[in-house]
Design a protein around this motif. Structure first.
Motif, PDB file in Angstrom:
ATOM      1  N   ASP A 183       0.837  -1.171   0.099  1.00  0.00           N
ATOM      2  CA  ASP A 183       0.176  -0.200  -0.013  1.00  0.00           C
ATOM      3  C   ASP A 183       1.026   1.384  -0.138  1.00  0.00           C
ATOM      4  O   ASP A 183       2.112   1.188   0.270  1.00  0.00           O
ATOM      5  CB  ASP A 183      -0.941   0.030   1.301  1.00  0.00           C
ATOM      6  N   LEU A 184       0.594   2.228  -0.521  1.00  0.00           N
ATOM      7  CA  LEU A 184       1.192   3.612  -0.420  1.00  0.00           C
ATOM      8  C   LEU A 184       1.119   4.547   0.953  1.00  0.00           C
ATOM      9  O   LEU A 184       1.717   4.698   1.711  1.00  0.00           O
ATOM     10  CB  LEU A 184       1.033   4.456  -1.742  1.00  0.00           C
ATOM     11  N   LEU A 229     -11.558   5.886   7.059  1.00  0.00           N
ATOM     12  CA  LEU A 229     -11.352   6.477   5.838  1.00  0.00           C
ATOM     13  C   LEU A 229     -10.248   5.822   5.270  1.00  0.00           C
ATOM     14  O   LEU A 229     -10.125   6.006   3.970  1.00  0.00           O
ATOM     15  CB  LEU A 229     -11.172   7.970   6.106  1.00  0.00           C
ATOM     16  N   VAL A 242      -9.969   3.777   1.890  1.00  0.00           N
ATOM     17  CA  VAL A 242     -11.195   3.814   1.388  1.00  0.00           C
ATOM     18  C   VAL A 242     -11.279   4.987   0.259  1.00  0.00           C
ATOM     19  O   VAL A 242     -10.644   6.293   0.569  1.00  0.00           O
ATOM     20  CB  VAL A 242     -12.311   4.271   2.383  1.00  0.00           C
ATOM     21  N   ARG A 255     -12.119   8.287  -2.714  1.00  0.00           N
ATOM     22  CA  ARG A 255     -12.631   9.681  -2.360  1.00  0.00           C
ATOM     23  C   ARG A 255     -14.071   9.693  -2.154  1.00  0.00           C
ATOM     24  O   ARG A 255     -14.243  10.276  -1.313  1.00  0.00           O
ATOM     25  CB  ARG A 255     -11.940  10.530  -3.544  1.00  0.00           C
ATOM     26  N   SER A 282     -15.044   7.935   0.863  1.00  0.00           N
ATOM     27  CA  SER A 282     -14.654   8.594   2.267  1.00  0.00           C
ATOM     28  C   SER A 282     -15.733   9.795   2.367  1.00  0.00           C
ATOM     29  O   SER A 282     -16.162  10.165   3.413  1.00  0.00           O
ATOM     30  CB  SER A 282     -13.405   9.116   2.216  1.00  0.00           C
ATOM     31  N   LYS A 293     -11.758  18.987  -1.977  1.00  0.00           N
ATOM     32  CA  LYS A 293     -10.703  18.306  -1.012  1.00  0.00           C
ATOM     33  C   LYS A 293      -9.353  17.692  -1.783  1.00  0.00           C
ATOM     34  O   LYS A 293      -8.390  17.867  -1.533  1.00  0.00           O
ATOM     35  CB  LYS A 293     -11.495  17.003  -0.429  1.00  0.00           C
ATOM     36  N   ASN A 294      -9.794  17.257  -3.090  1.00  0.00           N
ATOM     37  CA  ASN A 294      -8.729  16.593  -4.077  1.00  0.00           C
ATOM     38  C   ASN A 294      -7.855  17.979  -4.216  1.00  0.00           C
ATOM     39  O   ASN A 294      -6.604  17.623  -4.189  1.00  0.00           O
ATOM     40  CB  ASN A 294      -9.137  16.262  -5.065  1.00  0.00           C
ATOM     41  N   ALA A 352      -0.327  -1.343  -4.372  1.00  0.00           N
ATOM     42  CA  ALA A 352      -1.708  -1.231  -4.616  1.00  0.00           C
ATOM     43  C   ALA A 352      -2.398  -0.142  -3.835  1.00  0.00           C
ATOM     44  O   ALA A 352      -2.768  -0.346  -2.478  1.00  0.00           O
ATOM     45  CB  ALA A 352      -2.310  -2.600  -4.135  1.00  0.00           C
ATOM     46  N   SER A 353      -2.554   1.038  -4.431  1.00  0.00           N
ATOM     47  CA  SER A 353      -3.131   2.324  -3.762  1.00  0.00           C
ATOM     48  C   SER A 353      -4.426   2.446  -4.600  1.00  0.00           C
ATOM     49  O   SER A 353      -4.631   2.637  -5.818  1.00  0.00           O
ATOM     50  CB  SER A 353      -2.218   3.420  -3.731  1.00  0.00           C
ATOM     51  N   VAL A 354      -5.382   2.782  -3.684  1.00  0.00           N
ATOM     52  CA  VAL A 354      -6.711   3.442  -4.501  1.00  0.00           C
ATOM     53  C   VAL A 354      -6.755   4.574  -4.673  1.00  0.00           C
ATOM     54  O   VAL A 354      -7.543   5.498  -5.284  1.00  0.00           O
ATOM     55  CB  VAL A 354      -8.032   2.866  -3.525  1.00  0.00           C
ATOM     56  N   ASN A 405      -3.954   9.639  -7.116  1.00  0.00           N
ATOM     57  CA  ASN A 405      -2.925  10.686  -7.089  1.00  0.00           C
ATOM     58  C   ASN A 405      -1.425   9.847  -6.891  1.00  0.00           C
ATOM     59  O   ASN A 405      -0.476  10.435  -6.594  1.00  0.00           O
ATOM     60  CB  ASN A 405      -3.020  11.670  -5.867  1.00  0.00           C
TER      61      ASN A 405
HETATM   62  P1  B16 Z   1      -7.454  10.061  -3.737  1.00  0.00           P
HETATM   63  P2  B16 Z   1      -4.268   3.880  -0.209  1.00  0.00           P
HETATM   64  C1  B16 Z   1      -6.122   5.876  -0.217  1.00  0.00           C
HETATM   65  O1  B16 Z   1      -4.951   5.384  -0.553  1.00  0.00           O
HETATM   66  C2  B16 Z   1      -6.244   6.772   1.188  1.00  0.00           C
HETATM   67  O2  B16 Z   1      -5.808   5.738   2.186  1.00  0.00           O
HETATM   68  C3  B16 Z   1      -7.494   6.968   1.400  1.00  0.00           C
HETATM   69  O3  B16 Z   1      -7.578   7.902   2.518  1.00  0.00           O
HETATM   70  C4  B16 Z   1      -7.813   8.053   0.021  1.00  0.00           C
HETATM   71  O4  B16 Z   1      -9.135   8.449   0.412  1.00  0.00           O
HETATM   72  C5  B16 Z   1      -7.905   7.364  -1.293  1.00  0.00           C
HETATM   73  O5  B16 Z   1      -6.459   6.903  -1.261  1.00  0.00           O
HETATM   74  C6  B16 Z   1      -8.228   7.880  -2.392  1.00  0.00           C
HETATM   75  O6  B16 Z   1      -7.160   8.883  -2.492  1.00  0.00           O
HETATM   76  O7  B16 Z   1      -8.437  11.005  -3.279  1.00  0.00           O
HETATM   77  O8  B16 Z   1      -6.146  10.782  -3.790  1.00  0.00           O
HETATM   78  O9  B16 Z   1      -7.775   9.320  -5.066  1.00  0.00           O
HETATM   79  O10 B16 Z   1      -4.281   3.627   1.165  1.00  0.00           O
HETATM   80  O11 B16 Z   1      -5.193   2.910  -0.953  1.00  0.00           O
HETATM   81  O12 B16 Z   1      -3.042   4.132  -0.915  1.00  0.00           O
END
Ligand code: B16
Ligand code: MG
Length: 213
Positions: free
Chosen positions: A10-11, A45, A48, A50, A53, A77-78, A114-116, A119
């Motif tokens: 995860d990131l 959050l 989870v 955007r 959340s 927010k973004n 694997a980051s959702v 960004n």
């Molecule tokens: P964005 P991860 C997630 O990243 C964050 O933990 C979570 O808090 C955030 O809402 C989500 O990315 C979406 O991010 O708004 O930049 O698309 O933990 O999967 O790396």
């Protein structure tokens, strides 16, 4: 010789503390709409996406919001979040992150991300570590946010591996659930009393030892 063929990280909260920037950006939004918000609620959050959340935060606000308002709030927010991450440098890597990535490759394993977060590529570039990953899942292609296993399963597919050949590393409750439901072994980064489904829990990547898992 490791029993795994890849480690999928995860990131946010594992490689770098963007979790704190997400917190700051969501906190400003929550204050503006009159929703109560603290560190404990923020845990829910993590991992989870955007809009997911935002829904959790707005459920705590005193009034309802139209779809148009929700999109505007998510966008605001973004933009705030992007201002915050624009200041990041390689100095924002969390302790042990580079060593862990190097150790995985030195052991002959592949690395995945694997980051959702949509960004994530920007953050990897700010940190100067994009090349250290054999595969990065593009969050824009993921339909189901963590805790759904889709993102970890997608990382395994992109690496050409079976889930049981992969070790997942996560700081969030939702992220550990995603790893476990993908059929992988999970290393939690944080506190054992929070990350109860993780197979192993370490306080930070400084304590990451591939041979222990
Ligand atoms: P964005 P991860 C997630 O990243 C964050 O933990 C979570 O808090 C955030 O809402 C989500 O990315 C979406 O991010 O708004 O930049 O698309 O933990 O999967 O790396
Ligand atoms: Mg995280």
């Amino acid at each position: 010789m490791s029993k795994y063929k890849a480690v999928i990280f995860d990131l946010d909260g594992v490689i770098t503390d963007t979790a704190h920037y997400h917190y700051l950006a969501w906190k400003r939004l929550a204050d503006a709409v009159g929703a109560s918000f603290d560190e404990e609620f923020n845990e829910q959050l993590k991992g989870v996406d955007r809009m997911g959340s935002l829904e959790l935060i707005l459920a705590r606000a005193p009034r309802g919001f139209s779809e148009e308002e929700k999109l505007a709030l998510a966008d605001a927010k973004n933009r705030h979040y992007q201002e915050l991450i624009a200041t990041m440098t390689p100095g924002d890597l969390l302790p042990g992150a580079l060593d862990a990535l190097d150790a995985v490759r030195a052991a002959g394993l592949k690395t995945g991300l694997a980051s959702v977060s949509k960004n994530a590529f920007t953050v990897l570039d700010r940190l100067g570590i994009r090349e250290r990953f054999d595969t990065v899942v593009d969050a824009a292609t993921i339909r189901n946010s963590k805790p759904h296993p889709e993102i970890f399963l997608t990382a395994a597919v992109q690496l050409g591996l079976e889930p049981q050949d992969c070790l997942g590393v996560e700081d969030a409750v939702a992220g550990v659930a995603s790893i476990k439901d993908a059929g992988m072994v999970a290393v939690g980064v944080g506190r054992p009393e929070v990350l109860t489904r993780a197979d192993h829990v370490i306080p930070s990547l400084s304590a990451f030892r591939l041979e222990d898992y």
